[in-house]
Enzyme design. Structure first.
Site, PDB file in Angstrom:
ATOM      1  N   GLU A 138       0.842  -1.200   0.000  1.00 11.43           N
ATOM      2  CA  GLU A 138       0.000   0.000   0.000  1.00 11.43           C
ATOM      3  C   GLU A 138       0.877   1.250   0.000  1.00 11.43           C
ATOM      4  O   GLU A 138       0.400   2.356   0.204  1.00 11.43           O
ATOM      5  CB  GLU A 138      -0.927  -0.005   1.210  1.00 11.43           C
ATOM      6  CG  GLU A 138      -1.806  -1.238   1.250  1.00 11.43           C
ATOM      7  CD  GLU A 138      -2.825  -1.175   2.357  1.00 11.43           C
ATOM      8  OE1 GLU A 138      -3.710  -0.315   2.282  1.00 11.43           O
ATOM      9  OE2 GLU A 138      -2.724  -1.972   3.299  1.00 11.43           O
TER      10      GLU A 138
ATOM     11  N   SER B  65       6.920   4.591   2.556  1.00  5.76           N
ATOM     12  CA  SER B  65       7.907   4.916   1.523  1.00  5.76           C
ATOM     13  C   SER B  65       9.196   4.131   1.750  1.00  5.76           C
ATOM     14  O   SER B  65       9.642   3.949   2.879  1.00  5.76           O
ATOM     15  CB  SER B  65       8.160   6.424   1.598  1.00  5.76           C
ATOM     16  OG  SER B  65       9.431   6.747   1.119  1.00  5.76           O
TER      17      SER B  65
ATOM     18  N   ALA C 243       3.689   3.364  12.493  1.00  3.79           N
ATOM     19  CA  ALA C 243       3.033   4.248  11.530  1.00  3.79           C
ATOM     20  C   ALA C 243       3.574   5.678  11.691  1.00  3.79           C
ATOM     21  O   ALA C 243       3.745   6.156  12.813  1.00  3.79           O
ATOM     22  CB  ALA C 243       1.526   4.206  11.739  1.00  3.79           C
TER      23      ALA C 243
HETATM   24  C1  LIG Z   1       4.363   0.375  16.396  1.00  3.97           C
HETATM   25  C2  LIG Z   1       3.113  -0.427  16.632  1.00  3.97           C
HETATM   26  C3  LIG Z   1       3.220  -1.769  15.910  1.00  3.97           C
HETATM   27  C4  LIG Z   1       2.974  -0.642  18.124  1.00  3.97           C
HETATM   28  O1  LIG Z   1       1.821  -1.384  18.319  1.00  3.97           O
HETATM   29  P1  LIG Z   1       1.247  -1.624  19.769  1.00  3.97           P
HETATM   30  O2  LIG Z   1       0.152  -2.602  19.593  1.00  3.97           O
HETATM   31  O3  LIG Z   1       0.973  -0.327  20.426  1.00  3.97           O
HETATM   32  O4  LIG Z   1       2.477  -2.313  20.425  1.00  3.97           O
HETATM   33  P2  LIG Z   1       2.550  -2.892  21.820  1.00  3.97           P
HETATM   34  O5  LIG Z   1       1.235  -3.348  22.297  1.00  3.97           O
HETATM   35  O6  LIG Z   1       3.639  -3.885  21.773  1.00  3.97           O
HETATM   36  O7  LIG Z   1       2.947  -1.638  22.660  1.00  3.97           O
HETATM   37  C5  LIG Z   1       3.603  -1.829  23.854  1.00  3.97           C
HETATM   38  C6  LIG Z   1       3.426  -0.613  24.712  1.00  3.97           C
HETATM   39  O8  LIG Z   1       4.069   0.501  24.062  1.00  3.97           O
HETATM   40  C7  LIG Z   1       3.174   1.589  23.979  1.00  3.97           C
HETATM   41  N1  LIG Z   1       3.480   2.337  22.801  1.00  3.97           N
HETATM   42  C8  LIG Z   1       3.240   1.969  21.531  1.00  3.97           C
HETATM   43  N2  LIG Z   1       3.657   2.923  20.706  1.00  3.97           N
HETATM   44  C9  LIG Z   1       4.169   3.913  21.485  1.00  3.97           C
HETATM   45  C10 LIG Z   1       4.745   5.184  21.226  1.00  3.97           C
HETATM   46  N3  LIG Z   1       4.907   5.635  19.976  1.00  3.97           N
HETATM   47  N4  LIG Z   1       5.183   5.927  22.240  1.00  3.97           N
HETATM   48  C11 LIG Z   1       5.060   5.508  23.510  1.00  3.97           C
HETATM   49  N5  LIG Z   1       4.507   4.329  23.829  1.00  3.97           N
HETATM   50  C12 LIG Z   1       4.065   3.551  22.825  1.00  3.97           C
HETATM   51  C13 LIG Z   1       1.826   0.944  23.960  1.00  3.97           C
HETATM   52  O9  LIG Z   1       0.819   1.849  24.312  1.00  3.97           O
HETATM   53  C14 LIG Z   1       1.997  -0.167  24.954  1.00  3.97           C
HETATM   54  O10 LIG Z   1       1.922   0.360  26.248  1.00  3.97           O
HETATM   55  P3  LIG Z   1       1.356  -0.495  27.490  1.00  3.97           P
HETATM   56  O11 LIG Z   1       2.214  -1.710  27.575  1.00  3.97           O
HETATM   57  O12 LIG Z   1       1.513   0.433  28.629  1.00  3.97           O
HETATM   58  O13 LIG Z   1      -0.059  -0.797  27.166  1.00  3.97           O
HETATM   59  C15 LIG Z   1       1.838   0.292  16.136  1.00  3.97           C
HETATM   60  O14 LIG Z   1       1.657   1.504  16.826  1.00  3.97           O
HETATM   61  C16 LIG Z   1       1.910   0.640  14.658  1.00  3.97           C
HETATM   62  O15 LIG Z   1       2.368   1.692  14.265  1.00  3.97           O
HETATM   63  N6  LIG Z   1       1.419  -0.276  13.777  1.00  3.97           N
HETATM   64  C17 LIG Z   1       1.410  -0.032  12.355  1.00  3.97           C
HETATM   65  C18 LIG Z   1       0.057  -0.350  11.783  1.00  3.97           C
HETATM   66  C19 LIG Z   1      -0.046   0.077  10.359  1.00  3.97           C
HETATM   67  O16 LIG Z   1       0.246   1.208   9.999  1.00  3.97           O
HETATM   68  N7  LIG Z   1      -0.442  -0.864   9.481  1.00  3.97           N
HETATM   69  C20 LIG Z   1      -0.571  -0.610   8.061  1.00  3.97           C
HETATM   70  C21 LIG Z   1      -1.969  -0.171   7.791  1.00  3.97           C
HETATM   71  S1  LIG Z   1      -2.141   0.405   6.113  1.00  3.97           S
END
Ligand SMILES: CC(C)(COP(=O)(O)OP(=O)(O)OC[C@H]1O[C@@H](n2cnc3c(N)ncnc32)[C@H](O)[C@@H]1OP(=O)(O)O)[C@@H](O)C(=O)NCCC(=O)NCCS
Length: 337
Positions: free
Chosen positions: A214, A234, A273
């Site tokens: 995507e 990107s 993201a």
């Molecule tokens: C990076 C990513 C994978 C993290 O996912 P997540 O499910 O929040 O990850 P985790 O559950 O392992 O997070 C662990 C902890 O870090 C925290 N955390 C996640 N991102 C954080 C950030 N940027 N800053 C601070 N804390 C963060 C979570 O809130 C969680 O805290 P908790 O343990 O107190 O509840 C997700 O935010 C992401 O960007 N996914 C990409 C999805 C996407 O774009 N897909 C394509 C669609 S087209």
């Protein structure tokens, strides 16, 4: 040892002034087996030639591969001259026909990105107005447009570019493509690749499949099996102002929506993201207990596996930790039948 590196026969289109515009090679071959190589050597000399279609009959009868024989028979029955290209080695491109042959090899999955010598591709590909009336030399476009208007219609100009869209030449098996204009001839789409509307794949770049694309796959970039390039993500190219490291992304990676990478990644990596990692980005490595290990430039992590990159929402700094959640692509999302 065969002297044939690659070979194809197909149709050519030229401008009114005789400038080549494009070539269509329905059954290109690379590194043919000895029998086919001997047949090619006996039938066509090296380089680019116009061949009378009738002369392909004998070739069609002798060729062992049924699919290629069928294509040759169809070409032999045509009432126009064909173009044959025989390349004896993978040398720099020296003609538009050779450029088209190499782009076809990539999109037919006969060669992986970064494995062909593409030097000279820009110099030898003509710039073309791709229209619903076929390819037109941009210099001849105003006259063609005027004529179409005077006849009460108009010409739809789809692109003005050296590279045509891939799907007008080859559609590899097992792929879905939401917007065909975003994939250039020379892109490599492995079996099970889905490219959504925001996805884009340049020539000499691609996805090994299965993948969800995507975002943008720049020239030279390869996305490994089961990796997901999120919406508008990107990958940094090397053509214009980019770094010199060719980016590749391993298996089971997720580059989040609007994220990006300027470093190659190994397997099972995730970039949050919206986060763009460049080679010089300072990244703080965090250990399993949540303690800082050290801060380094992202290029030191190039090629690493099992990495999760986030921008810490509380501190604003970029952190890297072990990736616990390698993504599993949704089977239904990736079904192609
Ligand atoms: C990076 C990513 C994978 C993290 O996912 P997540 O499910 O929040 O990850 P985790 O559950 O392992 O997070 C662990 C902890 O870090 C925290 N955390 C996640 N991102 C954080 C950030 N940027 N800053 C601070 N804390 C963060 C979570 O809130 C969680 O805290 P908790 O343990 O107190 O509840 C997700 O935010 C992401 O960007 N996914 C990409 C999805 C996407 O774009 N897909 C394509 C669609 S087209």
């Amino acid at each position: 040892m065969s002297r044939i590196f690659a070979f194809a026969v197909g149709t050519a289109r030229s401008s009114t002034a005789g400038t080549p515009l494009d070539f269509y090679f329905p059954a290109p071959v690379i590194n043919p087996d000895p029998d086919l190589a001997a047949l090619i050597e006996g039938s066509f000399s090296s380089g680019v030639h116009q061949v009378a279609p009738g002369s392909l009959d004998r070739f069609a009868e002798a060729v062992g591969d049924p699919a290629m024989a069928d294509v040759m028979r169809r070409l032999a029955a045509a009432d126009r001259a064909m173009t044959a290209v025989r390349l004896d080695a993978d040398e720099p491109i020296d003609s538009p026909a050779a450029a088209y042959l190499k782009l076809h090899l990539l999109s037919h999955r006969l060669a992986l990105p970064n494995t062909l010598n593409l030097d000279g591709v820009f110099a030898h590909l003509p710039n073309v107005a791709w229209t619903d009336a076929g390819p037109i030399d941009p210099a001849e476009l105003p006259a063609a447009q005027l004529k179409a208007r005077l006849d009460g219609g108009h010409i739809e100009v789809l692109a003005v570019d050296k590279f045509p869209r891939m799907t007008n030449y080859v559609i590899p098996s097992g792929v879905r493509i939401a917007d065909a204009s975003r994939i250039r001839l020379g892109a490599y789409l492995g079996d099970g690749t889905t490219v959504m509307h925001e996805g884009q794949i340049n020539f000499n770049a691609g996805a090994l499949g299965p993948n969800m694309v995507e975002g943008r796959i720049s020239q030279g970039v390869i996305l490994g099996e089961h990796s997901d390039l999120g919406g508008s993500a990107s990958t940094m190219g090397t053509l214009s102002g980019g770094g010199e490291i060719t980016i590749s992304i391993g298996k089971h990676c997720l580059i989040g929506a609007n994220a990006g990478t300027g470093i190659p990644l190994g397997d099972r990596c995730t970039i949050e993201a919206g986060l763009y990692i460049t080679a010089g980005t300072p990244v703080t490595l965090i250990d399993e207990t949540g303690e800082d290990v050290r801060t380094m430039k992202a290029r030191e992590l190039a090629g690493g596996s099992d990495l999760l990159f986030i921008r810490n929402g509380r501190t604003g700094r970029i952190e890297c930790r072990s990736n616990r959640k390698a993504i599993e692509l949704n089977d239904q999302l990736h079904a192609h039948n």
